[in-house]
Design an enzyme around this catalytic site. Structure first.
Site, PDB file in Angstrom:
ATOM      1  N   ASN A   9       0.881  -1.170   0.000  1.00 51.71           N
ATOM      2  CA  ASN A   9       0.000   0.000   0.000  1.00 51.71           C
ATOM      3  C   ASN A   9       0.916   1.218   0.000  1.00 51.71           C
ATOM      4  O   ASN A   9       1.433   1.614   1.048  1.00 51.71           O
ATOM      5  CB  ASN A   9      -0.888  -0.040   1.249  1.00 51.71           C
ATOM      6  CG  ASN A   9      -1.837   1.138   1.337  1.00 51.71           C
ATOM      7  OD1 ASN A   9      -1.823   2.036   0.471  1.00 51.71           O
ATOM      8  ND2 ASN A   9      -2.643   1.160   2.372  1.00 51.71           N
ATOM      9  N   ARG A  93      -2.643  -2.101  -3.413  1.00 48.00           N
ATOM     10  CA  ARG A  93      -3.817  -1.253  -3.259  1.00 48.00           C
ATOM     11  C   ARG A  93      -3.684  -0.109  -4.257  1.00 48.00           C
ATOM     12  O   ARG A  93      -2.689   0.619  -4.244  1.00 48.00           O
ATOM     13  CB  ARG A  93      -3.858  -0.701  -1.848  1.00 48.00           C
ATOM     14  CG  ARG A  93      -5.051   0.181  -1.643  1.00 48.00           C
ATOM     15  CD  ARG A  93      -5.055   0.738  -0.249  1.00 48.00           C
ATOM     16  NE  ARG A  93      -6.315   1.402  -0.006  1.00 48.00           N
ATOM     17  CZ  ARG A  93      -6.662   1.865   1.180  1.00 48.00           C
ATOM     18  NH1 ARG A  93      -5.861   1.723   2.206  1.00 48.00           N
ATOM     19  NH2 ARG A  93      -7.819   2.469   1.331  1.00 48.00           N
ATOM     20  N   HIS A 181     -12.562   3.646  -0.131  1.00 44.79           N
ATOM     21  CA  HIS A 181     -12.517   2.695   0.996  1.00 44.79           C
ATOM     22  C   HIS A 181     -13.206   1.372   0.644  1.00 44.79           C
ATOM     23  O   HIS A 181     -13.662   0.640   1.517  1.00 44.79           O
ATOM     24  CB  HIS A 181     -13.196   3.283   2.264  1.00 44.79           C
ATOM     25  CG  HIS A 181     -12.392   4.358   2.929  1.00 44.79           C
ATOM     26  ND1 HIS A 181     -12.966   5.493   3.468  1.00 44.79           N
ATOM     27  CD2 HIS A 181     -11.068   4.484   3.139  1.00 44.79           C
ATOM     28  CE1 HIS A 181     -12.029   6.265   3.988  1.00 44.79           C
ATOM     29  NE2 HIS A 181     -10.862   5.667   3.803  1.00 44.79           N
ATOM     30  N   HIS A 208     -16.596   3.676   8.120  1.00 46.83           N
ATOM     31  CA  HIS A 208     -15.130   3.521   8.130  1.00 46.83           C
ATOM     32  C   HIS A 208     -14.565   4.838   8.659  1.00 46.83           C
ATOM     33  O   HIS A 208     -14.496   5.839   7.933  1.00 46.83           O
ATOM     34  CB  HIS A 208     -14.617   3.216   6.724  1.00 46.83           C
ATOM     35  CG  HIS A 208     -13.120   3.110   6.654  1.00 46.83           C
ATOM     36  ND1 HIS A 208     -12.451   1.918   6.462  1.00 46.83           N
ATOM     37  CD2 HIS A 208     -12.159   4.061   6.780  1.00 46.83           C
ATOM     38  CE1 HIS A 208     -11.145   2.130   6.474  1.00 46.83           C
ATOM     39  NE2 HIS A 208     -10.940   3.434   6.660  1.00 46.83           N
ATOM     40  N   GLY A 210     -11.398   6.308  10.000  1.00 47.24           N
ATOM     41  CA  GLY A 210      -9.956   6.306  10.256  1.00 47.24           C
ATOM     42  C   GLY A 210      -9.440   7.722  10.073  1.00 47.24           C
ATOM     43  O   GLY A 210     -10.173   8.693  10.296  1.00 47.24           O
ATOM     44  N   ARG A 241      -9.026  16.393   6.050  1.00 45.86           N
ATOM     45  CA  ARG A 241      -9.848  16.748   4.876  1.00 45.86           C
ATOM     46  C   ARG A 241     -11.184  17.318   5.342  1.00 45.86           C
ATOM     47  O   ARG A 241     -11.740  16.848   6.334  1.00 45.86           O
ATOM     48  CB  ARG A 241     -10.103  15.500   4.016  1.00 45.86           C
ATOM     49  CG  ARG A 241      -8.869  15.034   3.268  1.00 45.86           C
ATOM     50  CD  ARG A 241      -9.126  13.718   2.558  1.00 45.86           C
ATOM     51  NE  ARG A 241      -8.212  12.694   3.021  1.00 45.86           N
ATOM     52  CZ  ARG A 241      -8.359  11.385   2.790  1.00 45.86           C
ATOM     53  NH1 ARG A 241      -9.377  10.934   2.094  1.00 45.86           N
ATOM     54  NH2 ARG A 241      -7.486  10.526   3.263  1.00 45.86           N
ATOM     55  N   MET A 284      -7.740  11.823  16.600  1.00 39.11           N
ATOM     56  CA  MET A 284      -8.881  11.764  17.527  1.00 39.11           C
ATOM     57  C   MET A 284      -8.434  11.559  18.968  1.00 39.11           C
ATOM     58  O   MET A 284      -8.991  12.143  19.893  1.00 39.11           O
ATOM     59  CB  MET A 284      -9.837  10.651  17.070  1.00 39.11           C
ATOM     60  CG  MET A 284     -11.065  10.513  17.918  1.00 39.11           C
ATOM     61  SD  MET A 284     -12.059  12.032  18.024  1.00 39.11           S
ATOM     62  CE  MET A 284     -12.995  11.951  16.506  1.00 39.11           C
ATOM     63  N   GLY A 330     -13.535   4.066  14.575  1.00 41.47           N
ATOM     64  CA  GLY A 330     -14.720   3.212  14.682  1.00 41.47           C
ATOM     65  C   GLY A 330     -14.475   1.980  15.544  1.00 41.47           C
ATOM     66  O   GLY A 330     -15.341   1.546  16.304  1.00 41.47           O
ATOM     67  N   GLU A 331     -13.263   1.422  15.447  1.00 46.95           N
ATOM     68  CA  GLU A 331     -12.957   0.214  16.212  1.00 46.95           C
ATOM     69  C   GLU A 331     -12.611   0.524  17.666  1.00 46.95           C
ATOM     70  O   GLU A 331     -12.837  -0.297  18.546  1.00 46.95           O
ATOM     71  CB  GLU A 331     -11.760  -0.527  15.579  1.00 46.95           C
ATOM     72  CG  GLU A 331     -12.083  -1.160  14.244  1.00 46.95           C
ATOM     73  CD  GLU A 331     -10.836  -1.569  13.469  1.00 46.95           C
ATOM     74  OE1 GLU A 331      -9.799  -1.871  14.079  1.00 46.95           O
ATOM     75  OE2 GLU A 331     -10.907  -1.586  12.221  1.00 46.95           O
ATOM     76  N   GLU A 379      -8.008  -4.445   5.201  1.00 46.19           N
ATOM     77  CA  GLU A 379      -7.894  -4.229   3.750  1.00 46.19           C
ATOM     78  C   GLU A 379      -6.775  -5.072   3.148  1.00 46.19           C
ATOM     79  O   GLU A 379      -6.881  -5.549   2.019  1.00 46.19           O
ATOM     80  CB  GLU A 379      -7.642  -2.733   3.482  1.00 46.19           C
ATOM     81  CG  GLU A 379      -8.855  -1.881   3.797  1.00 46.19           C
ATOM     82  CD  GLU A 379      -8.514  -0.487   4.278  1.00 46.19           C
ATOM     83  OE1 GLU A 379      -7.849  -0.368   5.340  1.00 46.19           O
ATOM     84  OE2 GLU A 379      -8.902   0.491   3.626  1.00 46.19           O
TER      85      GLU A 379
END
Ligand code: ADP
Length: 394
Positions: A9, A93, A181, A208, A210, A241, A284, A330-331, A379
């Site tokens: 990636n 990717r 994504h 998603h 992240g 963003r 975050m 999210g996780e 991913e």
């Protein structure tokens, strides 16, 4: 000796990699790591499946490895440390498959040329995704390479969800919503039946969340709408963003503030989102630990925009059976999950606070009309699976 697949990636300043052993048709990760800061202060880190550091190297400040140097270092690492495995393919990717590439693709020089033609659609990502492919054609010409696209999972969305309200001639030139994504959503769709067969067969919104963030509405595990659009700057506010922005703002910045295209690009991709709102950080965790009111406002805004998009995607689905949280925030952030679910009470969402604090996977209360899950994405594994299927004809 097991076969092995390497997944790459490649981004603007880093190359992430994972090596999967193929054992009885199953994929098991044996190494992962990354070269980062490849244009500033390069650092290489590789770990084994137990998380033990296998190699760590730091280059001097100002030493440029670039993509080629980083990749050569990685190839050297792989040659030294994967003697017990027989490399059978490399999976990449690639952010953009355009309208043409809606499935993973075994690569040759002509196809890479066609992917190169998509660079104008994703100028910040596509060139970096493609650069290792050409170099690997030279270094390991006999090793098959496969590209997996972030856009592919959304290719089957109805036209209503894909088009902008602009003249057809511009739409026909490729200006439409692609969604991104996709490899993360595809992975979640692939494992959801194990967690919740009803959700997998029903109406699901996957979040998603992240550094990049988007949401995808899935009907029976197929994408029907998503928050990202022509580019990955649309939709939710993200680490840096801006997400949805009135296009009139861009015109104003150019016309009245004298900004040029690169300046606007920097603003909307690198200086906005959680960072722009808080003036503190794009991360975050940092914002959650801060007692600065601007950090709290940035999180409020983030949750508010997610909640609005959830309503919009539920409308696109004609109702909601389940929600899945995934990726870094999210996780891991039970407080973001709790707040999003609190705003979604009107949709029939009821959280089980204890299950949520414990990380799930099921975090909804037993009487909730909407099942809520926190499921780790993967991913890299999705890319490895596609790559294995393509090279073994599975
Ligand atoms: P990327 O899009 O780069 O793969 P990730 O999926 O790793 O990013 O997500 C990174 C985000 O996840 C960061 O904002 C980080 O602060 C956040 N994150 C990771 N762990 C936690 C946590 N325990 N609590 C809150 N946020 C977290």
């Amino acid at each position: 000796m097991s076969d092995a697949i390497t997944v790459l990636n490649a981004g603007s300043s880093s190359i992430k990699f994972s090596v999967f052993a193929v054992e009885d048709g199953e994929l098991r990760m044996v190494f992962s790591g990354q070269a980062e800061g490849i244009f500033t202060r390069p650092r290489f880190l590789a770990k084994d499946q137990a998380g033990m550091v296998v190699e760590e190297k730091q280059w001097a400040e100002g030493e440029h490895l670039g993509h080629d140097g980083a990749l050569d270092h990685l190839v050297g690492f792989l040659k030294e440390h994967t003697n017990d495995y027989k490399p059978i393919a490399i999976g990449h990717r690639v952010v953009h498959g355009g309208l043409e590439f809606t499935h993973p693709q075994r690569l040759n020089a002509a196809i890479v040329d066609r992917l190169e033609a998509l660079v104008p659609l994703a100028p910040l990502h596509q060139p970096h995704n493609l650069s290792p492919i050409r170099l690997l054609f030279e270094r390991v010409p006999d090793l098959p390479q496969v590209a997996c696209f972030d856009t592919a999972f959304h290719a089957g969305q109805p036209e209503l969800a894909q088009l902008f309200a602009i003249p057809q001639e511009i739409t026909d030139s490729g200006v439409r919503r692609y969604g991104f994504h996709g490899l993360s959503y595809e992975y979640i769709a692939s494992v959801l039946p194990q967690y919740d067969p009803e959700a997998a067969a029903g109406r699901t919104v996957v979040l998603h969340l992240g550094n990049g963030a988007s949401m995808c509405a899935m009907k029976a595990s197929h994408s029907v709408a998503s928050t990202m659009g022509f580019t990955a700057v649309e939709g939710l506010p993200m680490g840096t963003r801006c997400g949805a922005l009135d296009p009139g703002v861009v015109l104003y910045l150019i016309d009245q503030r004298g900004m040029d295209v690169r300046g606007v690009e920097r603003l909307i991709y690198k200086e906005s989102g959680l960072l722009g709102l808080s003036g503190i950080s794009s991360d975050m965790r940092v914002l959650q630990e801060s007692d600065d009111p601007r950090a709290a406002f940035a999180i409020d805004y983030y949750v508010y925009r997610i909640s609005r998009e959830l309503g919009s995607l539920a409308a696109a689905l004609g109702g909601l059976d389940s929600i899945v949280f995934t990726a870094g925030i999210g996780e891991n952030s039970d407080s973001v999950r709790e707040r999003v679910c609190g705003h979604a009470a009107w949709l029939g969402v009821e959280l089980d606070p204890q299950a949520n604090a414990g990380g799930g996977p099921r975090i909804s209360a037993s009487g909730s009309n909407v099942a809520v899950w926190a499921i780790p994405t993967n991913e890299e594994l999705m890319i490895a699976r596609h790559t294995l299927n393509l090279v073994t004809g599975g």
